[in-house]
Design a protein around this motif. Structure first.
Motif, PDB file in Angstrom:
ATOM      1  N   ARG A   1       0.858  -1.181   0.000  1.00  0.00           N
ATOM      2  CA  ARG A   1       0.000   0.000   0.000  1.00  0.00           C
ATOM      3  C   ARG A   1       0.894   1.230   0.000  1.00  0.00           C
ATOM      4  O   ARG A   1       1.886   1.287   0.730  1.00  0.00           O
ATOM      5  CB  ARG A   1      -0.886   0.029   1.245  1.00  0.00           C
ATOM      6  CG  ARG A   1      -1.668  -1.251   1.473  1.00  0.00           C
ATOM      7  CD  ARG A   1      -2.821  -1.382   0.526  1.00  0.00           C
ATOM      8  NE  ARG A   1      -3.582  -2.602   0.778  1.00  0.00           N
ATOM      9  CZ  ARG A   1      -4.674  -2.942   0.116  1.00  0.00           C
ATOM     10  NH1 ARG A   1      -5.135  -2.161  -0.832  1.00  0.00           N
ATOM     11  NH2 ARG A   1      -5.304  -4.072   0.394  1.00  0.00           N
ATOM     12  N   VAL A   2       0.548   2.207  -0.801  1.00  0.00           N
ATOM     13  CA  VAL A   2       1.348   3.433  -0.900  1.00  0.00           C
ATOM     14  C   VAL A   2       0.590   4.592  -0.280  1.00  0.00           C
ATOM     15  O   VAL A   2      -0.576   4.841  -0.627  1.00  0.00           O
ATOM     16  CB  VAL A   2       1.692   3.766  -2.366  1.00  0.00           C
ATOM     17  CG1 VAL A   2       2.414   5.114  -2.449  1.00  0.00           C
ATOM     18  CG2 VAL A   2       2.553   2.665  -2.976  1.00  0.00           C
TER      19      VAL A   2
ATOM     20  N   ALA B   1      -3.104   7.056  -9.559  1.00  0.00           N
ATOM     21  CA  ALA B   1      -1.869   6.301  -9.764  1.00  0.00           C
ATOM     22  C   ALA B   1      -1.851   5.005  -8.956  1.00  0.00           C
ATOM     23  O   ALA B   1      -1.035   4.120  -9.218  1.00  0.00           O
ATOM     24  CB  ALA B   1      -0.659   7.163  -9.380  1.00  0.00           C
ATOM     25  N   GLY B   2      -2.740   4.905  -7.976  1.00  0.00           N
ATOM     26  CA  GLY B   2      -2.813   3.689  -7.177  1.00  0.00           C
ATOM     27  C   GLY B   2      -2.508   3.868  -5.708  1.00  0.00           C
ATOM     28  O   GLY B   2      -2.455   2.890  -4.963  1.00  0.00           O
ATOM     29  N   ALA B   3      -2.310   5.119  -5.263  1.00  0.00           N
ATOM     30  CA  ALA B   3      -2.018   5.350  -3.850  1.00  0.00           C
ATOM     31  C   ALA B   3      -3.240   5.015  -2.989  1.00  0.00           C
ATOM     32  O   ALA B   3      -4.383   5.228  -3.393  1.00  0.00           O
ATOM     33  CB  ALA B   3      -1.613   6.807  -3.610  1.00  0.00           C
TER      34      ALA B   3
ATOM     35  N   LEU C   1      -8.927  -2.277 -11.212  1.00  0.00           N
ATOM     36  CA  LEU C   1      -8.489  -1.239 -10.294  1.00  0.00           C
ATOM     37  C   LEU C   1      -7.546  -1.829  -9.265  1.00  0.00           C
ATOM     38  O   LEU C   1      -7.557  -3.042  -9.011  1.00  0.00           O
ATOM     39  CB  LEU C   1      -9.703  -0.608  -9.590  1.00  0.00           C
ATOM     40  CG  LEU C   1     -10.726   0.075 -10.497  1.00  0.00           C
ATOM     41  CD1 LEU C   1     -11.920   0.566  -9.676  1.00  0.00           C
ATOM     42  CD2 LEU C   1     -10.100   1.235 -11.260  1.00  0.00           C
ATOM     43  N   ASP C   2      -6.743  -0.959  -8.658  1.00  0.00           N
ATOM     44  CA  ASP C   2      -5.718  -1.426  -7.724  1.00  0.00           C
ATOM     45  C   ASP C   2      -6.158  -1.413  -6.266  1.00  0.00           C
ATOM     46  O   ASP C   2      -5.660  -2.191  -5.464  1.00  0.00           O
ATOM     47  CB  ASP C   2      -4.441  -0.568  -7.861  1.00  0.00           C
ATOM     48  CG  ASP C   2      -3.845  -0.656  -9.242  1.00  0.00           C
ATOM     49  OD1 ASP C   2      -3.599  -1.784  -9.698  1.00  0.00           O
ATOM     50  OD2 ASP C   2      -3.642   0.399  -9.870  1.00  0.00           O
ATOM     51  N   ASN C   3      -7.078  -0.523  -5.902  1.00  0.00           N
ATOM     52  CA  ASN C   3      -7.446  -0.435  -4.493  1.00  0.00           C
ATOM     53  C   ASN C   3      -8.817   0.214  -4.330  1.00  0.00           C
ATOM     54  O   ASN C   3      -9.429   0.678  -5.292  1.00  0.00           O
ATOM     55  CB  ASN C   3      -6.384   0.344  -3.694  1.00  0.00           C
ATOM     56  CG  ASN C   3      -6.153   1.746  -4.250  1.00  0.00           C
ATOM     57  OD1 ASN C   3      -7.092   2.505  -4.453  1.00  0.00           O
ATOM     58  ND2 ASN C   3      -4.895   2.084  -4.505  1.00  0.00           N
ATOM     59  N   ARG C   4      -9.283   0.248  -3.102  1.00  0.00           N
ATOM     60  CA  ARG C   4     -10.633   0.727  -2.810  1.00  0.00           C
ATOM     61  C   ARG C   4     -10.768   2.238  -3.001  1.00  0.00           C
ATOM     62  O   ARG C   4     -11.879   2.728  -3.231  1.00  0.00           O
ATOM     63  CB  ARG C   4     -11.061   0.297  -1.413  1.00  0.00           C
ATOM     64  CG  ARG C   4     -10.250   0.887  -0.292  1.00  0.00           C
ATOM     65  CD  ARG C   4     -10.493   0.147   1.007  1.00  0.00           C
ATOM     66  NE  ARG C   4     -11.854   0.246   1.491  1.00  0.00           N
ATOM     67  CZ  ARG C   4     -12.496  -0.745   2.095  1.00  0.00           C
ATOM     68  NH1 ARG C   4     -11.900  -1.902   2.294  1.00  0.00           N
ATOM     69  NH2 ARG C   4     -13.737  -0.583   2.525  1.00  0.00           N
ATOM     70  N   VAL C   5      -9.672   2.980  -2.918  1.00  0.00           N
ATOM     71  CA  VAL C   5      -9.765   4.420  -3.156  1.00  0.00           C
ATOM     72  C   VAL C   5     -10.131   4.686  -4.610  1.00  0.00           C
ATOM     73  O   VAL C   5     -10.975   5.542  -4.916  1.00  0.00           O
ATOM     74  CB  VAL C   5      -8.441   5.119  -2.795  1.00  0.00           C
ATOM     75  CG1 VAL C   5      -8.508   6.596  -3.128  1.00  0.00           C
ATOM     76  CG2 VAL C   5      -8.133   4.948  -1.310  1.00  0.00           C
TER      77      VAL C   5
END
Length: 217
Positions: free
Chosen positions: A78-79, A97-99, A200-204
């Protein structure tokens, strides 16, 4: 134990963060990177759970480094973008960007520590100003973006869409389970399915897409 990697070109900042996090229960700083180009190798070597990533770094900036991590074949940490620049545009760029989070460097130590814990749990970790930026973005986006978002969300199952809506409201997996009368493991399965379907990379990022799909008022 939450494993943290620090990515910042300022050695004094890295030292301060290291001292802060080492004083927090259940955390250890496992590595450092002095520019964005070093991050990928440092992640491979140290296998952190969370990366605290500066935006302005030489050779490769933090946004590019975050994108590179999001497209790894291996599981990505996780970033949390940690920067002196409190700009709405950068918040949105970092999220896309995936943060998993966005904090300014003058945030209180306990806020940074809690953000690391939230990110490690798979939850968004946003400063109040970053959260306001996302709300503003959701309220003022163009109609073509809304239509595109609605078409993408139509690919989800009804239950995945319910989970996506709850994620967009900022609910944790436990809170989503209570609302939808689901076990936490089932919530995680639906969330993973939605992320995979939408690439998608994450829930955000899922929350951003869901906000985009909502009618403008």
């Amino acid at each position: 134990m939450i494993r943290v990697l620090l990515a910042d070109d300022d050695p004094l900042v890295r030292t301060g963060l290291k001292m802060m996090l080492r004083g927090a229960e259940g955390m250890e700083v496992v590595g450092e990177a002095a520019d964005g180009a070093q991050v990928a190798a440092a992640v491979r070597e140290h296998e952190p759970d969370v990366v605290l990533m500066d935006i302005r770094m030489p050779v490769m900036d933090g946004l590019a480094a975050t994108r590179a991590l999001a497209h790894r074949d291996a599981p990505s940490p996780r970033v949390i973008v940690l920067t002196t620049f409190d700009e709405h545009r950068l918040v949105l760029e970092a999220m896309r960007a995936g943060a998993a989070g966005y904090l300014v460097k003058h945030a209180a130590p306990e806020e940074i520590v809690e953000a690391v814990r939230r990110a490690a749990r798979g939850e968004p970790a946003l400063s109040p100003s970053a959260a306001r930026a996302l709300i503003q973005h959701a309220a003022t986006g163009p109609d073509d973006r809304s239509e595109h978002a609605r078409r993408r969300l139509a690919l989800l199952t009804p239950r995945e869409r319910e989970v996506a809506e709850a994620v967009a409201e900022g609910l944790s997996n436990t809170e989503i389970g209570v609302r939808l009368h689901l076990a936490v493991g089932t919530v995680k399965a639906h969330l993973s399915g939605a992320l995979a379907t939408l690439d998608l990379d994450n829930r955000v990022q899922l929350a951003l897409l869901t906000h985009d799909a909502r009618p403008r008022t």
